[in-house]
Scaffold this motif. Structure first.
Motif, PDB file in Angstrom:
ATOM      1  N   LEU A  20       0.829  -1.211   0.000  1.00 54.53           N
ATOM      2  CA  LEU A  20       0.000   0.000   0.000  1.00 54.53           C
ATOM      3  C   LEU A  20       0.862   1.259   0.000  1.00 54.53           C
ATOM      4  N   ASN A  21       1.906   1.290   0.825  1.00 53.00           N
ATOM      5  CA  ASN A  21       2.796   2.451   0.846  1.00 53.00           C
ATOM      6  C   ASN A  21       3.765   2.465  -0.329  1.00 53.00           C
ATOM      7  N   LEU A  68      -5.235   6.242   2.128  1.00 51.53           N
ATOM      8  CA  LEU A  68      -4.530   5.075   2.670  1.00 51.53           C
ATOM      9  C   LEU A  68      -4.948   4.797   4.112  1.00 51.53           C
TER      10      LEU A  68
END
Length: 332
Positions: free
Chosen positions: A175-176, A311
């Motif tokens: 995700l990051n 996020l």
């Protein structure tokens, strides 16, 4: 011509690229490097004789006009605060530029009050293919955009940065690593931010996400993003469906299909190895320095804050089994 002093915080692959490109400019010079690794500090000292080095940005004593932050993601928030409040410097930060959207909004306000530029490294925006696609979408080539699908497939985490990418303590996970790019690109293409997100992930042995599936709701558009570190091939695919046709970008081919016509364009391949592309980053540096010299502010930081908000909401959704989570309202 004003020569700007530049400090690099985090001298890994990305930090080295930024240092190399700034050092090649006649209006910038590298004066310091912060990195916890003695080996990397020594490499920086060999490459830039006479610079000041330290293990952290906070401990670096040299004066600087600009701080480039290329540390692992969970250090970005603190390093941005240190650059603004301790060094009183303009900031260029790798993605995700901020993890906490509330703190990022506050930091953006402080930077504006102090007439400092804080800027995320959203380097895909400078890819010629991205600009071509945006121009086509904005021109109405496929009409009003209704749906978007983005698939990012990779064989394994980048070997150069495997350590942080597999570390929850440093903000690792797909995700990051790969999430920010499609999120800021969607805002760039659609002209507004997501209202809600759903997220499901698959975590590996290290506890970080190996794959993720995100659903996004915009005012008149829905989007699906698939991120995968477990693929058998390295590729990126962007598909947009509108009221008049569809646009697809896969590898080095961009295709627009309507009821009356099919057009194809040869473009750069975002999934090719070495996708950081020095030419994109060089263009990003030039725009950043123009803002620094002019004293003007930019909306780019707020795009990074909204990426952080999406996020964060995605992780709320993940913990709730993939149920939809609202994205906090932030400036467009």
């Amino acid at each position: 011509m004003t020569e700007r002093d530049v400090v690099i915080s985090g001298y890994g692959v990305a930090g080295e690229l930024h240092a190399h490109l700034f050092a090649a400019r006649p209006d910038a010079r590298i004066v310091g490097v912060a990195d916890p690794s003695q080996f990397r500090r020594a490499a920086a000292e060999d490459r830039f004789p006479g610079i000041t080095t330290a293990s952290t940005l906070h401990d670096l004593t040299v004066h600087t006009d600009i701080v480039v932050i290329a540390t692992p993601p969970l250090f970005h928030d603190g390093d941005c605060w240190t650059a603004i409040t301790r060094h009183h410097a303009h900031v260029l930060c790798e993605k995700p530029a901020i993890v906490d959207p509330v703190g990022g909004r506050h930091l953006g306000s402080i930077a504006s009050e102090q007439q400092l530029v804080i800027w995320p490294v959203h380097n895909y925006l400078y890819a010629p293919a991205v600009r071509t696609m945006r121009n086509l979408l904005k021109s109405g080539a496929i009409g009003d955009i209704r749906q978007a699908y983005i698939d990012i497939e990779r064989i394994a985490p980048s070997a150069a940065h495997t350590a942080w990418r597999r570390s929850t303590a440093e903000g690792g996970g797909i995700l990051n690593d790969h999430g920010p790019h499609p999120l800021y690109l969607l805002s760039y293409f659609l002209g507004h931010n997501a209202d809600a997100v759903s997220c499901r992930t698959d975590r590996g042995d290290h506890g970080v996400e190996q794959s993720a599936r995100l659903g996004l709701k915009y005012s008149t558009t829905t989007a699906d993003i698939s991120l995968n570190w477990k693929s058998g091939a390295r590729q990126s695919r962007y598909r947009f469906y509108g009221s008049k046709g569809q646009l697809t970008w896969e590898r080095d081919k961009l295709t627009v299909i309507t009821l009356s016509n099919t057009s194809a364009f040869c473009v750069d391949d975002l999934s090719a190895p070495g996708h950081t592309h020095a030419s994109w980053t060089r263009s990003l540096h030039a725009e950043f320095l123009n803002l620094v010299d002019s004293g003007r502010q930019s909306r780019h930081w707020w795009h990074a804050v909204n990426v952080a908000a999406v996020l964060r909401a995605a992780r709320v959704s993940e913990c709730a089994g993939g149920r939809w989570a609202d994205v906090a309202m932030l400036p467009e």
